[in-house]
Each structure stands twice: as C-alpha cells, then as structure tokens.
Write an enzyme that holds these catalytic residues in place. Sequence first.
Site, short mmCIF file in Angstrom:
data_model
loop_
_atom_site.label_atom_id
_atom_site.label_comp_id
_atom_site.label_asym_id
_atom_site.label_seq_id
_atom_site.Cartn_x
_atom_site.Cartn_y
_atom_site.Cartn_z
N THR A 53 79.89 59.21 58.05
CA THR A 53 78.57 59.69 57.67
C THR A 53 77.52 58.93 58.45
O THR A 53 77.83 58.13 59.34
CB THR A 53 78.34 59.50 56.16
OG1 THR A 53 78.27 58.10 55.85
CG2 THR A 53 79.45 60.16 55.34
N LYS A 72 76.41 46.62 67.65
CA LYS A 72 77.71 46.51 68.32
C LYS A 72 77.98 45.09 68.79
O LYS A 72 79.11 44.60 68.69
CB LYS A 72 77.76 47.49 69.49
CG LYS A 72 77.74 48.95 69.05
CD LYS A 72 77.66 49.91 70.22
CE LYS A 72 77.68 51.35 69.74
NZ LYS A 72 77.58 52.32 70.86
#
Length: 349
Positions: free
Chosen positions: A98, A226
Amino acid sequence: MTTYDLALIGFGGVNRSLAELIAARGEALRAELGFGLRVVAITDLRLGSLVDAGGIDLSMALALGGNGETFARHGGSAEPDNEGVIRNCTADIVCEATFTNPDDGEPAVSHVRWALEAGKSVCTTNKGPVALRGRELAALAEQHGVRFEFEGAVMSGTPVIRLAKQMFGGLQLNGFEGIMNGTSNYVLGRMEAGLELGEAVREAQELGYAEANPAADLEGFDVQLKVLILANELLGGNLQLKDVHREGISALTPEDIRAAASAGRRWKLIGSARRTPDGGIAASVAPRAVDVAHSLAGISGATNAVSFDTDLLGSVTVSGPGAGRIETAYALLSDIMAIHKVAEGLARV
C-alpha cells in the site's frame, strides 16, 4: 507439496502484478520452486475486500477496476477492512503493498504489525515500515516465530539487501554509495541533454517515472528512507531519519550541469553511508558531480545501482531496475522464496 496462502494488502500495480504472475505461471512456479501459491484475501481502497479460504478467482479479481465495481458483487465487501482481514484470514503470508506516509510509515506499519501479531509472515515493498520501525517489527516477527521480509523496499526487484547479507560473508563492509531513485536519475540525464529541470520533470511524468507531485524523488525523501534502511540493515546502525542529511536536485541549474560536463563530471543524486573512525555512521543524500570514470557515472535512465566498499574486494557495484510493477512484484516473490527456505530448514531440524 506446500502451498502458501497469501493475503494481498493493496491491489495496485505491484500486488496486481504478483496476482497476474500467479495466475499465468502458478503451475510452472510450483514445479520450479517446490511450493504453490494461492491468494485467499485481497484488500484495496477502491475495490474493498474479498476473503475466500479456498482461493480467490484471480481472473475475476484482475478484471475488476475502472467502472466503480467492488468486491461486494462477488461475495466480499465494498470496505477494505484491512485490520479485520489481516488478523482473521487464513493467509500464511501477507504481501503488503500500500502507500506509506514517510513521516510515520502509516498505514503500512500497522498492516505489518497486525500480520505479525496474528502469526503471519510479511513481505512488503514499503520503505516506511522498514526505515522507521524496522527493528521493532523484526523483533515482533521473531517473537511470534514468523518472518519479516522487505527486499523490494530499496531497489525493486534487484536483490541488493539479500545479496549483501548472503554473499559478502567474510568481508568487512565499510560503507556504500548509490543511485537509488530512477526518477531523479532520469531527470538529471535529460538536463545533461539540454532540458530545463521543469521540462525534464514533465517528460518523466509523461513516461510514468515521476508522480504528479515529484517532490519525494527530486528532494531526496525517497532516497533518504532507502539510505536509512541500508545503513541499519547492512552496517548495523541504529540511525533515525533525522540522522540522514538530505539535499535534493531542485537547486541544480543548467549552468551547473554544463560546468560539470566541461570538467568531465556528471551530476548524480547519491545516497551514501560510511563507518566513521569513532564507530559511528555518517549518512546522507545529496547531488554530487562525479568523475565520468566513477562506477556510478554511467548509470542512466531509471536504473539504480549501489556500490559497496569492502575491505578485501574493494568496490563491488550492483546495478539493476529500481522501479516497475513486474520488477517489484518479483521482489515479493523473492521474499516468499526466502520465507520458504527458512521454513524448509526448520522442518528438517
């Protein structure tokens, strides 16, 4: 032969591609991988939710969308009911794909937590839960005897996390630097070809690389998450988002691009982390003009790459697709394979 029941939380591009893969290649995957896959639950903001312990008709599910039809006409509900479905369905593995708020990781963090608390393994492509609650969720998975896998959170289908963990045994990893956002890399390449920033962004949007609001890519928010994941997972850090300095590419001008090219250099948005002499970790995201001989200088378009600094091998660079529906769906499949491998090992004990 083992069959894993899956719950697909979010039925957008990634989980839809996984469903397409299962529908088209299910028997071949069973023969090749040694286990089967069956989707028993799907939730989606637009379509609602559908649960069938005997397996959902994927051809029906994949045909929905675009005309306002929901799962309510097929024995389900027009409401997603994510918590109820995650906690109560018969799935062995929850595939979470999601959206996520970069500030708190929600609603994805809650989706992952509900699944782990219910004794279900999780694979997710979401950066938020891993970057912001990674240790907490990993501990919860261990507590309940299940797995929390997230290979697709950094470089889509390119297995950068698992490769480093499994293939770098015996090496000291001193740090890494990489191009981890295909949109910003594409934009910089087009600016190098002569386009203004706005023109390059519009072109990226037309090609589907950039969102309507491209700030997460251009201002480095995406790469910041990240870098946080890789620093904590591979360097053993305990960093928080505020510990990763962030600077985007929006301040770069065509003059900056031309000046770098004249000097034999090329602008890249680089995410990096490195061990410091005092035992800490310095992490950042910032545009940098790298020499054309640099290992990251030739990475073009939407491709991603990470270069690892090791003590025995020097620099080791991994490159591959950093985005794409099918590529990211493969990351979920690789996570399921990893979950299966662990389960097989436990069964032999």
